[in-house]
Enzyme design. Structure first.
Site, PDB file in Angstrom:
ATOM      1  N   GLY A   1       8.419   0.134   8.310  1.00 29.31           N
ATOM      2  CA  GLY A   1       8.363   1.392   7.562  1.00 29.31           C
ATOM      3  C   GLY A   1       8.889   2.556   8.365  1.00 29.31           C
ATOM      4  O   GLY A   1       8.285   3.638   8.392  1.00 29.31           O
ATOM      5  N   SER A   2      10.044   2.345   9.007  1.00 28.49           N
ATOM      6  CA  SER A   2      10.528   3.342   9.973  1.00 28.49           C
ATOM      7  C   SER A   2      11.700   4.175   9.475  1.00 28.49           C
ATOM      8  O   SER A   2      12.438   4.757  10.267  1.00 28.49           O
ATOM      9  CB  SER A   2      10.904   2.648  11.288  1.00 28.49           C
ATOM     10  OG  SER A   2      11.673   1.483  11.061  1.00 28.49           O
TER      11      SER A   2
ATOM     12  N   ASN B   1       3.512  -0.137  10.695  1.00 29.63           N
ATOM     13  CA  ASN B   1       3.316   1.183  10.110  1.00 29.63           C
ATOM     14  C   ASN B   1       3.448   1.197   8.589  1.00 29.63           C
ATOM     15  O   ASN B   1       2.826   2.020   7.923  1.00 29.63           O
ATOM     16  CB  ASN B   1       4.337   2.159  10.708  1.00 29.63           C
ATOM     17  CG  ASN B   1       4.417   3.458   9.936  1.00 29.63           C
ATOM     18  OD1 ASN B   1       3.540   4.309  10.028  1.00 29.63           O
ATOM     19  ND2 ASN B   1       5.469   3.608   9.130  1.00 29.63           N
TER      20      ASN B   1
ATOM     21  N   SER C   1      -6.175   4.199   9.487  1.00 33.84           N
ATOM     22  CA  SER C   1      -6.336   5.571   8.999  1.00 33.84           C
ATOM     23  C   SER C   1      -7.783   5.999   9.191  1.00 33.84           C
ATOM     24  O   SER C   1      -8.701   5.166   9.165  1.00 33.84           O
ATOM     25  CB  SER C   1      -5.987   5.655   7.504  1.00 33.84           C
ATOM     26  OG  SER C   1      -6.376   6.899   6.956  1.00 33.84           O
TER      27      SER C   1
ATOM     28  N   TYR D   1      -7.195   2.172  -0.614  1.00 34.52           N
ATOM     29  CA  TYR D   1      -6.566   2.513   0.664  1.00 34.52           C
ATOM     30  C   TYR D   1      -7.570   2.369   1.812  1.00 34.52           C
ATOM     31  O   TYR D   1      -7.244   1.806   2.871  1.00 34.52           O
ATOM     32  CB  TYR D   1      -6.048   3.950   0.590  1.00 34.52           C
ATOM     33  CG  TYR D   1      -5.218   4.387   1.771  1.00 34.52           C
ATOM     34  CD1 TYR D   1      -3.932   3.892   1.962  1.00 34.52           C
ATOM     35  CD2 TYR D   1      -5.701   5.319   2.684  1.00 34.52           C
ATOM     36  CE1 TYR D   1      -3.159   4.305   3.040  1.00 34.52           C
ATOM     37  CE2 TYR D   1      -4.937   5.741   3.758  1.00 34.52           C
ATOM     38  CZ  TYR D   1      -3.671   5.234   3.930  1.00 34.52           C
ATOM     39  OH  TYR D   1      -2.907   5.645   4.999  1.00 34.52           O
TER      40      TYR D   1
END
Length: 243
Positions: free
Chosen positions: A13-14, A88, A140, A153
């Site tokens: 996810g970069s 990520n 998170s 989430y």
């Protein structure tokens, strides 16, 4: 300045946001980068890097696609292996639990938690054989404290913390360290769309009285990648929100 010269780093996810900031920080520290995204990464993103990175394109929720892409990477003649993996990539589909569609709960868990495992397992196997490696998973603060409207989430990010601890125990005997970073409220596309009143209310609960930056999260990731005596930990980067 941390030095990752001659180390190969894969960041999922970069192509934007926190993932891009992490990749750029490793690039500045001399690492050989492998970028990843579900869709094509634009040339202007590639141009941001001092050393031209390799690029992988697949959906992390698709275990077969992840394994096939990573197998092809390892089969390259000049490829020596991945030294650092940063998981990520992730998504959100926010809704209060009473109105949350089961499909949206499953989708977030499938991408965030299952997807992290789908990428990690093939790399972890190779790290076991090479007898070294560092894995940093993006969790998170929501996975630590919960949040209204984010049960899916929160569940996925709490699961990542459990996955991190288990992998740390499994990998330690082969010099593989596994840690997590738990960002709080970070300036991003996600937070920028929040109404001003909502942002003001959130700031009341952050002792440092500001949102963090993607670069501050990247600093934490590089610290965990470099430090050779930290494993199984979750480093919270949240301005004091979760005290």
């Amino acid at each position: 300045m941390m030095d990752f010269t001659n180390q190969t780093v894969l960041v999922t996810g970069s192509s934007r946001g926190i993932g891009l900031a992490i990749a750029q920080a490793f690039d500045a520290a001399g690492a050989k980068l492998i970028l990843h995204a579900r869709s094509e990464i634009k040339p202007e993103i590639i141009a941001l890097f001092k050393q031209e990175p390799q690029v992988l394109q697949f959906d992390i929720a698709d275990a077969e696609a992840a394994e096939a892409s990573l197998k092809a990477l390892y089969k390259q003649d000049d490829f020596d292996g991945i030294d650092v993996l940063v998981n990520n990539a992730g998504i959100t589909k926010d809704q209060l639990a009473m109105a949350l569609a089961p499909a949206d709960f499953a989708a977030v868990v499938n991408v965030n938690l299952n997807g992290t495992f789908n990428v990690t397992q093939p790399v972890f196997k190779k790290m076991i054989r090479q007898k070294h490696g560092a894995i940093i998973n993006l969790s998170s603060v929501v996975g630590q404290m919960g949040n209204m409207g984010q049960s899916n989430y929160a569940a996925s990010k709490a699961g990542i913390i459990g996955l991190t601890k288990s992998l740390a125990k499994e990998g330690a005997r082969r010099n593989i360290r596994v840690n997590a970073v738990a960002p709080g409220m970070i300036v991003s596309d996600m937070t920028s769309v929040l109404p001003e009143a909502t942002q003001t209310e959130i700031l009341k609960n952050i002792p440092l009285s500001r949102f963090g930056s993607a670069e501050e999260v990247a600093d934490a990731v590089l610290f965990l990648a470099e430090n050779s005596y930290i494993t199984g930990q979750t480093l919270t980067v949240d301005g004091g929100l979760y005290i």
